[in-house]
Design a protein around this motif. Sequence first.
Motif, PDB file in Angstrom:
ATOM      1  N   THR A 126       6.422 -23.910 -15.797  1.00 38.71           N
ATOM      2  CA  THR A 126       7.433 -22.889 -15.548  1.00 38.71           C
ATOM      3  C   THR A 126       7.500 -21.908 -16.734  1.00 38.71           C
ATOM      4  N   PRO A 127       8.061 -20.729 -16.520  1.00 37.10           N
ATOM      5  CA  PRO A 127       8.193 -19.786 -17.637  1.00 37.10           C
ATOM      6  C   PRO A 127       9.003 -20.337 -18.809  1.00 37.10           C
ATOM      7  N   GLU A 128      10.012 -21.113 -18.532  1.00 38.81           N
ATOM      8  CA  GLU A 128      10.795 -21.713 -19.613  1.00 38.81           C
ATOM      9  C   GLU A 128       9.938 -22.636 -20.472  1.00 38.81           C
ATOM     10  N   GLN A 129       9.085 -23.412 -19.814  1.00 40.07           N
ATOM     11  CA  GLN A 129       8.196 -24.292 -20.571  1.00 40.07           C
ATOM     12  C   GLN A 129       7.174 -23.514 -21.380  1.00 40.07           C
ATOM     13  N   GLN A 130       6.640 -22.458 -20.825  1.00 38.36           N
ATOM     14  CA  GLN A 130       5.682 -21.653 -21.568  1.00 38.36           C
ATOM     15  C   GLN A 130       6.310 -21.016 -22.802  1.00 38.36           C
ATOM     16  N   GLU A 133       7.098 -24.025 -25.343  1.00 39.32           N
ATOM     17  CA  GLU A 133       5.916 -24.639 -25.942  1.00 39.32           C
ATOM     18  C   GLU A 133       5.056 -23.633 -26.703  1.00 39.32           C
ATOM     19  N   GLY A 134       4.968 -22.448 -26.192  1.00 38.22           N
ATOM     20  CA  GLY A 134       4.064 -21.475 -26.811  1.00 38.22           C
ATOM     21  C   GLY A 134       4.671 -20.709 -27.962  1.00 38.22           C
ATOM     22  N   TYR A 135       6.001 -20.517 -27.962  1.00 38.59           N
ATOM     23  CA  TYR A 135       6.645 -19.693 -28.986  1.00 38.59           C
ATOM     24  C   TYR A 135       7.760 -20.436 -29.729  1.00 38.59           C
ATOM     25  N   GLY A 136       8.577 -21.167 -28.989  1.00 44.28           N
ATOM     26  CA  GLY A 136       9.723 -21.823 -29.637  1.00 44.28           C
ATOM     27  C   GLY A 136       9.300 -22.827 -30.688  1.00 44.28           C
ATOM     28  N   PHE A 195      17.539 -23.798 -35.681  1.00 44.10           N
ATOM     29  CA  PHE A 195      18.477 -24.144 -34.604  1.00 44.10           C
ATOM     30  C   PHE A 195      18.846 -22.929 -33.752  1.00 44.10           C
ATOM     31  N   ASP A 196      18.086 -21.873 -33.848  1.00 42.63           N
ATOM     32  CA  ASP A 196      18.264 -20.662 -33.027  1.00 42.63           C
ATOM     33  C   ASP A 196      19.676 -20.076 -33.162  1.00 42.63           C
ATOM     34  N   LEU A 197      20.203 -20.107 -34.399  1.00 45.57           N
ATOM     35  CA  LEU A 197      21.536 -19.556 -34.617  1.00 45.57           C
ATOM     36  C   LEU A 197      21.519 -18.034 -34.771  1.00 45.57           C
ATOM     37  N   PHE A 198      20.454 -17.504 -35.338  1.00 47.75           N
ATOM     38  CA  PHE A 198      20.357 -16.069 -35.551  1.00 47.75           C
ATOM     39  C   PHE A 198      19.671 -15.349 -34.386  1.00 47.75           C
ATOM     40  N   PRO A 202      13.928 -16.203 -25.992  1.00 50.86           N
ATOM     41  CA  PRO A 202      14.107 -15.338 -24.800  1.00 50.86           C
ATOM     42  C   PRO A 202      14.100 -16.181 -23.526  1.00 50.86           C
ATOM     43  N   ALA A 203      14.871 -15.764 -22.612  1.00 49.28           N
ATOM     44  CA  ALA A 203      14.954 -16.459 -21.311  1.00 49.28           C
ATOM     45  C   ALA A 203      14.229 -15.640 -20.258  1.00 49.28           C
ATOM     46  N   PRO A 204      13.476 -16.279 -19.418  1.00 48.36           N
ATOM     47  CA  PRO A 204      12.765 -15.532 -18.358  1.00 48.36           C
ATOM     48  C   PRO A 204      13.756 -14.996 -17.330  1.00 48.36           C
ATOM     49  N   PRO A 205      13.397 -13.959 -16.688  1.00 49.24           N
ATOM     50  CA  PRO A 205      14.316 -13.404 -15.664  1.00 49.24           C
ATOM     51  C   PRO A 205      14.422 -14.354 -14.481  1.00 49.24           C
ATOM     52  N   ALA A 206      15.517 -14.242 -13.862  1.00 49.99           N
ATOM     53  CA  ALA A 206      15.744 -15.096 -12.688  1.00 49.99           C
ATOM     54  C   ALA A 206      14.804 -14.681 -11.558  1.00 49.99           C
TER      55      ALA A 206
END
Length: 213
Positions: A126-130, A133-136, A195-198, A202-206
């Motif tokens: 899924t886009p969330e997984q990509q 895994e790929g950037y986060g 911890f992604d505070l700043f 990015p979230a994929p579009p719905a």
Amino acid sequence: MNPTPETQSPEPETAEAPTTKAPEVLSDSASEADGPSLVKAGTPADAGSTTDVAPDGPEGVHDLDDDEDLDDDIADERRPSGLGAAAAAVVAACLGIVALTGTWTGRVISEREALVGQITLGQTATPEQQIAEGYGDAWHATAAANGVVALVALLIAVIVLVLPQRAGSGWVRPVAVAAAVLGLLGVLVSVGMYFDLFAALPAPPAPAPAPAG
């Protein structure tokens, strides 16, 4: 017959005069002889006393000076040179700057995590997984590497500030304080990025709804 004895009577008187005066002259000469002898006898004693006392003074002062010099040398040997503290302060400041700007190690780790994410993901991910895994994971690895460097800089700076400083190295403490501030900022920034505070991922579009048919 009377003139003859009158001329002979003065001769004994003149003969007695030297005998009576002779002891007086001898006594005077004896007193004069005794006087110089007493002075001469006293002079070596005084001279000997001065020669006995005089060497003790300079030798005592010389020994005290040697002891003081020896104590100063021992104190200088025991006293830290301050070179290690100065070098540690400079290293800590450099590490603090590197932690804020980014390290080569962090960049390599980030690229590796991105490559691992691409390999493990399949076609059905899924886009969330990509994104995760790929950037986060890559971003989090970079933040962790920079945070470790910042923490090392902070610890070194604190150690330098705790240790006693040698006289004449007044610039070491300000540099250590600056390094501690940079290290603390680096730790805070790294923790916030991990911890992604700043900045959140990015979230994929719905997905668009399927057309009604």
